[in-house]
Structures are given as structure tokens and as C-alpha cells.
Design an enzyme around this catalytic site. Sequence first.
Site, short mmCIF file in Angstrom:
data_model
loop_
_atom_site.label_atom_id
_atom_site.label_comp_id
_atom_site.label_asym_id
_atom_site.label_seq_id
_atom_site.Cartn_x
_atom_site.Cartn_y
_atom_site.Cartn_z
N ASP A 10 1.61 -38.92 22.17
CA ASP A 10 2.76 -39.49 21.45
C ASP A 10 2.93 -38.82 20.09
O ASP A 10 2.09 -38.01 19.67
CB ASP A 10 2.60 -41.01 21.32
CG ASP A 10 1.20 -41.42 20.92
OD1 ASP A 10 0.70 -40.85 19.95
OD2 ASP A 10 0.60 -42.28 21.60
N GLU A 44 15.11 -19.11 25.74
CA GLU A 44 14.44 -18.84 27.01
C GLU A 44 15.48 -18.24 27.94
O GLU A 44 16.38 -18.95 28.41
CB GLU A 44 13.87 -20.12 27.61
CG GLU A 44 13.08 -19.87 28.88
CD GLU A 44 12.85 -21.11 29.74
OE1 GLU A 44 11.83 -21.14 30.43
OE2 GLU A 44 13.70 -22.02 29.76
N ASP A 82 -1.94 -45.33 26.40
CA ASP A 82 -1.23 -45.37 27.68
C ASP A 82 -1.49 -44.13 28.54
O ASP A 82 -0.91 -43.97 29.60
CB ASP A 82 0.29 -45.59 27.47
CG ASP A 82 0.95 -44.43 26.73
OD1 ASP A 82 0.23 -43.46 26.36
OD2 ASP A 82 2.18 -44.46 26.54
N ASP A 125 -3.02 -39.02 22.39
CA ASP A 125 -2.48 -40.35 22.70
C ASP A 125 -3.09 -41.37 21.74
O ASP A 125 -4.31 -41.51 21.69
CB ASP A 125 -2.86 -40.67 24.17
CG ASP A 125 -2.53 -42.11 24.53
OD1 ASP A 125 -1.63 -42.70 23.89
OD2 ASP A 125 -3.18 -42.64 25.46
N ASP A 184 16.26 -24.04 25.93
CA ASP A 184 15.83 -24.08 27.32
C ASP A 184 16.82 -23.37 28.24
O ASP A 184 18.04 -23.49 28.06
CB ASP A 184 15.75 -25.57 27.71
CG ASP A 184 15.03 -25.80 29.00
OD1 ASP A 184 13.82 -25.53 29.05
OD2 ASP A 184 15.66 -26.27 29.97
C1 GLC Z 1 12.60 -24.47 31.37
C2 GLC Z 1 11.42 -25.30 30.89
C3 GLC Z 1 10.82 -26.01 32.08
C4 GLC Z 1 11.85 -26.93 32.66
C5 GLC Z 1 13.13 -26.17 33.01
C6 GLC Z 1 14.28 -27.10 33.24
O1 GLC Z 1 12.22 -23.44 32.18
O2 GLC Z 1 10.50 -24.48 30.23
O3 GLC Z 1 9.65 -26.71 31.74
O4 GLC Z 1 11.35 -27.54 33.81
O5 GLC Z 1 13.54 -25.30 31.99
O6 GLC Z 1 14.68 -27.72 32.06
#
Ligand code: GLC
Length: 531
Positions: free
Chosen positions: A20, A260, A16, A12, A193
Site C-alpha cells: 500500500d 512504453e 491484507d 504492506d 502505458d
Molecule cells: C503494459 C503494462 C502491463 C499491462 C498492459 C496493459 O504493457 O506494462 O503491465 O498489463 O500494458 O495495460
Amino acid sequence: TVYQIYPRSFCDTDGDGTGDLNGIIQNLDHIKGLGFETIWISPFFESPQRDFGYDISDYQSIAAEYGDMETCLKLIEEIHNRDMKVVFDLVMNHTSDQHRWFKESASSSNNPKADWYVWKDGKGKNSSKPPNNWNATIGGSGWHYHEGRGQFYWASFLDFQPDLNYSNPDVKNAMLGVARFWLKHGVDGFRLDIFNSIYEDTAFVNNPASLKIVPSEESPDGFFQKMKYNVNQNESFEFATELRAVVDSFSNPPRFMVGEVFGDVETTKKFCSYNNKPGLHTIFLFQTLSTPFKAKKWRKMVQEFEHNFPSPYVPTYVFSNHDRRRSITPLGNDVRKAKLLALFQFTVRGISFTYYGEELGIEKPILPLKTGKDPLAQRYKSIPQFMVNWTGQSLNRDECRTPMLWDSTENSGFTSGEPWLPVTHNYKTINVQSQSVNSNSLMNFYQQILEFRNTTNALQNGTLEVAEDLSNRKFFAYYRILGNDRFLVIMNFTPRVQSFKVNKGEKVFSTHPSNELLDLQPYEGRVYKLN
Ligand code: GLC
């Protein structure tokens, strides 16, 4: 080799209490100095931050608390100046419910974006029941009633993260446009994601029942339901190939995607290749997270990965991330084991993912569910704390998101303000500054093993063969072979000195460099160059 930054917790610079983009820029030399090739940054786009950036309200602007577009472009440039690559986190499955698309879509059933999200009428009397039995991936119905529109919308994850409707070509094009936008700005690729939730079956029939209670790495089924119609749909595999075509159209320099996804190998591999077309370059293989620290178990894991992902596929090795507990936790916070894990991660055939702070051995604190900032913790806060502690997992993901530890000053140099999450108790000794002056530290070990990998072609591009004759309950050993170069990696998984025989080889690397004996010290790992 990929280094993951959770920007809120890295550094940071404006006091705050949250990290960042400037904080990342200022510390790029740390990552470069360790020897990583690529940086993946969790989302820092405009967002209400209810899921800390995984709920995006504008994909093409930067949340003010992290910086602005100019700083973002500078970040990309500074990473490239250091000859590293940068991968952004692309949340394609859902937006925030505060995204202007969702607000418009929810405003009526005949607006131009009316079917940009997955809307359905309810069932039963007054249409008050969800359209079908589908559960969200985190349990409970994924359908949420919207008063204004008088219909239910579908959300694979939390209720404030409505799923986009990819059956609508406009949505698909808009999101491919987002990918193009960042590729044009020089981003080297994406981490995608919850990519297996992109499409849902459009007949909306009920999911079948299952005996499975908790979803696992191999199967998203759980909460007594088989996730047949809402995850891993053929359209999602096909979409991966369309996304790949877009990414490949930016060929200079080449770009990269990692997904993922959750499910069995046969299914999830379709994200990498479908109908003879290439898709994502690779996917996370999260079995690493549940494989206990035992020679035979690791051998089995590597054998499976090699069998399932032979070249040109590349397996991934990930031992922690912003959702999963710190890797040193199941190792009993034992630095010797953490070094062995690093030796493995950087000598095995695959792409390694290292979450920020793993190079220091940041420990997972126990933070109560009740006071969790993480929306999952809030959702599960009625689960008794002792049960959570017993599983060893982080249901409160705050536990894996505590600040990076830079030095021994107050708040470990992370912030001059009040840190958004507590700084780990032992930051006075576990931090970048103190580990950099201790030649025996975990951080120095990361630097050495990465340098060894970066200068040893066989470790980057060679094939892998398990050394069957040397692998048993105590040892796990494998060869890395490229042309005439042959390396043997051998790891002692026991807390005892162990003897072994190696024929005609020269020791070129060890977790215990001062050990001159042939015998392996407790948890020692070595690399030999074979003649
Ligand atoms: C994935 C991300 C996680 C997030 C979820 C919803 O699993 O790694 O952090 O909360 O998707 O986007």
C-alpha cells in the site's frame, strides 16, 4: 536514475497481503539511501484489479486497498521532501470495462458517450463476425462482442480493457484533463502505458499478413499479422506532441515523460519528435532485455543506441520491470555479473530504470501458468509449462512481481498477513536488512555506484565514446567525457582474470574495490579518471 515500484508488492502496512501507499512512504529512505533521483510507481488508482491496476475505473481516486487521496498527496510530498521526483503511470490507451465511461458508452448507441470507445458493427451473417482481422497485441482478435450494445468494441490488450476512442476530441480532452489533474498535484511526470496503441486507423481495413509468429522488441508484428493499422499511427505521434505541450505548461519544476512503445527505431523515435515539435522526452528501448551478457553484444547495443539517440535524445536502459523477468535470472543468479550490470547501467549515457528488488538480486521463481493470478497467465494457461520454462521468459508475470524482501522474519517483513504472491525462497539471506550489514552485498554496491554517479558530472551529462582499442570479445570499454574530464569504464565479461593496459589513469571505482592488481578479476568492472 529511476526506481520503479510495483505498489502491490512493495510493503504492506495493513496486513491484507498486498502492498500500500503507506508502505511506500515508510520505505522512502531506503530508495533515497540507495541514491535514486526519481520514483516511478505502477498504477494504484480505482480499479477492479483484474490486471492489477492497469485496468482503471477512476483516474482521479485511489483504490482503497492502496490508501486514499490524502495518503497519495502525502506520498508526493514525502518524496519531494527527500529531494526526489515522482512519476505516475498513466494508462491512456484504455480504461477498465467497469469505468463509468464504458458502462455509459455500452448502454446504447446514442448516449452522450456512445463513441468514447471504438465500436463497430460485426460482419457476416447476423453481424456475428469481428469487423476486421486486427489482432490484439497479445494475439487473438482484439474485437469483443457486447451483447447490450449489439456491436464489437476494440481492445488492444485484454478484453476487459476497452480502448478509448481518441478520434473523439472529448475523449482526448478528458484524458489531457487527467494528466493536468496530477501535474497540478505536483507529480513530476508520467510513464505512458502501451502508448503506441493510442490511435487506430479509422478506415478499419484489414491488416496485411506477416510471417512473424511472436512480436519482438523491434516490431509489434506477430501472430502472422503486420500491425499496420492499429499501432504506431501518425495521429499517435501527433498526440505525443499535444501531451508534451500540456506537460510543458507546468514548467516549474520541469516535468518528464517516458513512453512504453514497440517498433523499429525510425518509427518509435517519432514519439519523441514529430513534425518539428517535441513529444515524449524518451521511450523505453527494450532491446536491453534480449541482449545476451556478452562484451560484443553490449557494445553493439550501446553503439546502436548512441547512433539512434544522439544528444539531445537520451537512451533508456532497462533490464527488468513488472512484465519482464528479473535481471539476475539470465545472469545465472551470479551476483558478480549483477554488479557489472549495475556498473554499466549507472555509467553509460542514458536514463536507467531499476525495478524494485533488483538492488538485492531478487530471483525469478518458477510459478505455474495454471495457477497464475496474472490475467496473461490465465489466458495462456493451456501452453505446456515446459515450453514456458524453456523460453526463460515470464509468461506468468506473477514471477516478476513477488514481494520486496525487507528482512529475515516471516514473509520477509513484507506483510503480517498472507502475501498475495509467494516470498522468494532465499529471503533469509537476500533481503534489505542482511545486505545492509554486508559491505560486499549487491545492495551496498548499488549505493556506492549511485553515489559515484551522483557526484561525477561526466557520468550524468558527458558524451559517450566506445573505446574501440580496448573493446573485444573479453572487454567492453567506453569513455565518458565532459569538458576536460575524461573517464574510462572497462568491464571484463569473462570468468577469468584478464590483463589490459591503461595509459595515465587513476582507478577511481571498481566492482572489486579490494583488488590492488592491475589485472581485472573475473567480471570486474572499473572506472579510471584519465589525465
Ligand atoms: C503494459 C503494462 C502491463 C499491462 C498492459 C496493459 O504493457 O506494462 O503491465 O498489463 O500494458 O495495460
